[in-house]
Each structure stands twice: as C-alpha cells, then as structure tokens.
Design an enzyme around this catalytic site. Structure first.
Site, mmCIF file in Angstrom:
data_model
loop_
_atom_site.group_PDB
_atom_site.id
_atom_site.type_symbol
_atom_site.label_atom_id
_atom_site.label_comp_id
_atom_site.label_asym_id
_atom_site.label_seq_id
_atom_site.Cartn_x
_atom_site.Cartn_y
_atom_site.Cartn_z
ATOM 1 N N SER B 148 0.755 -1.067 0.036
ATOM 2 C CA SER B 148 -0.027 0.097 0.068
ATOM 3 C C SER B 148 0.984 1.224 0.037
ATOM 4 C CB SER B 148 -1.007 -0.044 1.288
ATOM 5 O OG SER B 148 -1.955 1.020 1.192
ATOM 6 N N ASP B 313 -8.965 -6.429 -4.212
ATOM 7 C CA ASP B 313 -8.589 -4.854 -3.887
ATOM 8 C C ASP B 313 -9.246 -4.022 -4.629
ATOM 9 O OD1 ASP B 313 -7.201 -2.878 -3.094
ATOM 10 O OD2 ASP B 313 -5.212 -3.718 -3.132
ATOM 11 N N HIS B 346 -8.100 -4.864 0.031
ATOM 12 C CA HIS B 346 -6.863 -4.289 -0.012
ATOM 13 C C HIS B 346 -5.983 -4.753 1.092
ATOM 14 C CE1 HIS B 346 -3.872 -1.196 -0.430
ATOM 15 N NE2 HIS B 346 -4.130 -0.804 0.854
#
Lengths: 197, 368
Positions: B148, B313, B346
C-alpha cells in the site's frame, strides 16, 4: 531432463543477446534455457499463479497477464522475438494475438501440437472418440484447448491474414514418424514450429 | 534461530528539507530490527509501513497479546527470513509511535508540534530512511519492501536512490491515487477536522482528543480495506440480538465490528498523523512530478522489481498495480508481476495466502 523438441528448435532460431517475450511461458524453462545458452533478456507471460511462482523460482522475469486481454502493455517493436510455444490452442482470438505479437516483435515464433497427426486421426476414425495424445492429454470436457488446428490449417490461416512464413519445422518424437515426416508432414508431424514476419 | 528483535531510536541531526519547502533541523526515527547484519553488511532489508502501521512489524513484546503487523511474513523461516536477512522497519517521520511527529514536543518551543508539524511526503520519508541507512552504517538495501503506502515508498526508493537498492517489492500499490481514493481520504480528514475536540490540530495543548472524528475516519477507511465478499462472509446481515430493536443502537454485527475497530484505533493512533498520512498518499504522483526525468532516473537503477496485486482489492486494484509494471516495462526494467486471487480486499497484503507467500518466498530466496 529432455528438452522439448520445439524448444530446441526455437533456441536454434533465436540470436544471441536478443530480447525475447515468451507468451504462455509456464514454469519459465524456455527463457531459462535461452538465458543460459543465448544470453537473452526478456519476460515471460502466464496467467497461472503456480506457473508464475515456478518462473520466479527459475529467476525469470514473469508477468501474470491474460493473453486474451491483448499485449497493450508493450510498445511497438520492443522485442526481437515474441514466442508462443504450444499455447495458441488456448487463445480466444489467435488472429488478434498474432497481430499484436507482430506489432511488438520483429519476429514471431509459434509452435503448436498438430491435430492432423495420425494418432489423432486414428482415434477419431476408428474409435469415434475425441483424440487424447501425449501432446494433447486432455479429454474433451476438461481441455483448456479451444482452438486446435492442423499444420495445413495454420498455413492457410497465415495466408488468409497476411502473415509471412519465414521458416517452418515439423518434428516428431517417434522414429518412424521422423523418417516419414518429409513425405507427409501433416500426417506424421506431432509438433510444428513456424517463424513468422 | 530467534527473531532477535531490537527496538531503537535514531537521532538524526542532518537537517532535512521537506517537499513543502519547510525544514526539520533534527528528528528521531524509531525503528525495529530483526535478524543479524552480515559481516559484509549486504543483507539489510527495509520494510516500509502503510498508513496506520508502525515500526513494530514482527514479534511480540513481553506481556503483549498481539504481535507485530506483519508477523506472518517476517521471522525465522518465513518469506522475509530473519535467519538470512537483517530486517529494518522504521516508524515514518510524522508518525505517532516514537518517530518525531505532531504528537511530540518541539524542542525549540517546548510545546507539542500539533498543527505546526509540517506535511511530509513519500519522498520525504525516503530521504529520512536514507539518513537511517547512514545512521546504521549500512551501504545499501538488499531489498526494500512495502505494501500500500509502503509500496509507494519502495517505488520511490528505486527512483530516488537507484544505487542504494538492489531489489524492490511493491505490494497492493498504485503510482498515484484516483479521484475516488482522494475522495475517501478527504471524508476521513473532514471527520477528524469537524470534531470540535480537534482544536485546529492543537488538541494535545488543549488537553483534548478528537476521538469521535478519528474513529469515524478509521471506520470509513476500514470499509475500503475490506471487500464486499469478505464482509459478506464474515458478517452477512447477522444481528447481535435475535430481534430488531427499532432504534439507532448497534444491531448488525458489522456495525459493532466497525465501532470496535474505530474505538481500538483511537487508543493508539494520533489524529494529526492520520491527516498527514492521507495527505501524503494524495500527493504521491512520481510520474507527473518527475515528468521526462523519470526515464533518466530509472535508467540508473539495476534494481530487480516484484509487483504484487490482489483480485478483490478495490482501493488499489490489479490494473492500478499494472500501471507501475507498465512504467517499468517501458523502461526495460527487470520486473515480475503476480496477481493473487484473494477475497481479502486491500488488506489481503497483510493476510496469509499460500500463493502470495510462495511468490514472496521464491523471490526473496533468490535476492542478489
């Protein structure tokens, strides 16, 4: 381990230090051989994560793309060779993919299992069953192969779409087949490899 | 072998000029290390944390119930194998877990930084991590790894310090945020800033705490980290009580879960850090920032890349990670890309998954 016949041929066709893109690269064996023998650079593409992981194990740069989505990630003429080794039968739109391969590669190499081989013909003719061979080991309901063709089919396909065949080679594993191949390639050849421009 | 966990604080006395033009004369970076640095100092790996992460990536402190945020990935015999690698995980500058940030006292004024703490960017973090590298007297990173916002730092490392990074792993990331991504961040920020206890950012000085706002921001964020599927599987429409109550108290399990996550988060996170982290995400856009220069920057790196995305995600979906892959392909960089089938959303990058861990393990075992 014995090197696949079409691999040996493809390796002999590829020049040293060139850039190669291998479509449907599986575990990356072809690129690994090419790296060791011809010092090539490049990438493999596969859509199966298990194969991606094996390629990474083989220290191949590998991309988890779906060939049916096209090759839009690559620029024109960015490779010396774009190889499609025994994967064309799984492609939804082979014509579109071949055009894409010709766009990004200076030369295209395609190999495929010959559906016209006598073992396939015999199974359909005598047993009345869909052929299951060493090159095409799947039964009709479990096969990923949606676009199988014979050598003659492929030559006509190239002609129809303006793909120029620069060289072709038909091989077989069987001794008698290899002896007869020059006589009736579409009957005795089990794997065909083409260089296309 | 044991994890050999060490928690330290590095005092960095080099002045850092931030992207905003502001400067910090000196600052602290709290960091944790695992494993042992080799005699040749060639096995150091940097872990970059995401929005709500910190330096405590692996292992468990005495008396603590929970282990570090990436404990399934980092440790002896794990993909990031501390038997072989020396792993360093810092708390980012502007964080709230020991590195200098808005919740620290400004030496110059003797007051909390609060609203006065400058906004820092991904590039600023990378620069501060470079100072940490020097502080540790390590010549280069064998690999920089992040998921991320952490993945964005990995990418930034390869651009900014190509000679100091040999391998780069970018997980569940994108080369920039979309309007939708920024929109979610803005709602989170508004939740905090509209809380009267935020006090324009100076709540510590006022002895207040914008808990309502921060917990709302976290609840919203949390929704975007999960997938519709995983929420369905985990909570469905399950009720806490057998019958509907016809009031606005917690009824559905998902409500209870989100409130719990919000409250838990407030107890160990700082609202200003949350604002700063989301802003840093919004600003990240190296392709635009560097323009044509990016090709020259990438031409200098010999770094090998691994990019990983997860099918469910929707914050940074696979096609966003592919934008990074395309940038690298355009510049003929050695890159591998794996798309992992997962329903985890995610947050899948933090979860155990056979194929994902195999990808990491296979790549990291062969780091050169």
């Amino acid at each position: 381990m014995r090197v696949r016949d079409d691999f040996e041929l493809i390796i002999s066709w590829i020049e040293k230090d060139s850039r190669v893109l291998d479509l449907g690269c599986g575990d990356g064996s072809l690129l690994k051989l090419l790296k060791n023998k011809k010092n090539i650079t490049g990438y493999g593409i596969d859509n199966n994560i298990k194969q991606i992981n094996k390629s990474i194990e083989n220290e191949i740069n590998v991309l988890n793309f779906d060939l049916n989505d096209g090759l839009g990630e690559f620029k024109n003429d960015s490779f010396d060779y774009v190889v499609l080794a025994q994967s064309i039968q799984e492609i939804k739109d082979p014509k579109k993919l071949l055009n894409e391969m010709l766009r990004i590669g200076k030369e295209v190499i395609v190999s495929f299992p010959n559906m016209g081989h006598w073992t396939s013909r015999m199974q359909l003719f005598f047993k009345g069953r869909m052929p299951v061979t060493s090159e095409l080991p799947f039964r009709w309901h479990e096969t990923p192969n949606i676009h199988l063709c014979t050598i003659n089919d492929f030559i006509i396909f190239c002609g129809d779409n303006g793909f120029t065949i620069k060289e072709k080679s038909i091989t077989s594993r069987n001794f008698i087949d290899s002896y007869m191949i020059s006589l009736l390639p579409n009957f005795f050849g089990s794997v065909a490899s083409f260089r296309i421009e | 072998m044991s994890l050999n966990i060490k928690t330290e604080t590095a005092r960095i006395d080099d002045e850092i000029k931030l992207s905003s033009g502001k400067k910090l004369m000196s600052y602290d970076i709290k960091y944790e290390t695992y494993g042992h640095l080799s005699d040749k100092k060639d096995n150091a790996v940097l872990i970059c944390h995401a929005l709500s992460g910190n330096h405590h990536a692996a292992g468990r402190y005495k008396g603590e119930e929970k282990s570090g945020w990436w404990d399934n990935m980092i440790g002896p015999g794990k993909p990031i194998n501390t038997d072989k690698l020396f792993v360093v995980c810092p708390n980012n500058l502007g964080g709230c877990h020991g590195s200098t940030g808005p919740n620290c006292i400004n030496d110059k004024t003797g007051e909390y930084f609060g609203s006065k703490f400058p906004i820092v960017t991904v590039s600023d973090w990378v620069n501060s991590q470079k100072s940490l590298l020097n502080h540790l007297n390590i010549p280069f990173w064998r690999c920089v790894i992040g998921g991320s916002l952490g993945g964005m730092q990995s990418l930034q490392w390869s651009l900014e310090y190509p000679e100091l990074i040999k391998n780069c792993i970018i997980i569940a990331a994108a080369p920039k945020l979309t309007a939708q991504n920024i929109a979610f961040n803005e709602v989170a920020r508004q939740a905090i800033m509209k809380d009267p206890d935020w006090c324009g950012g100076d709540y510590l000085k006022e002895k207040k705490s914008p808990d309502q706002g921060l917990s709302l921001a976290r609840m919203l964020g949390h929704i975007t980290y999960l997938s519709d599927d995983s929420m369905k599987k985990k909570f469905g429409r399950d009720l806490q009580q057998p019958n509907l109550k016809f009031n606005y108290e917690v009824e559905f399990e998902i409500e209870s879960y989100l409130r719990y996550q919000g409250t838990k988060f407030v107890s160990n996170f700082d609202a200003n850090t949350y604002l700063l982290m989301t802003k840093s995400l919004d600003y990240f856009d190296p392709i635009k920032d560097y323009g044509d220069k990016i090709q020259r920057m990438l031409s200098k790196t010999t770094c090998k890349f691994l990019v990983i995305s997860f099918t469910s995600d929707w914050r940074f979906p696979p096609h966003r990670s592919k934008e990074i892959v395309e940038l690298l392909l355009d510049n003929n960089k050695p890159v591998s890309y794996a798309e992992i089938n997962s329903s985890g959303g995610h947050d899948a990058f933090l979860m155990e998954n056979e194929n994902y861990f195999k990808t990491m393990d296979n790549f990291i075992k062969r780091l050169r």
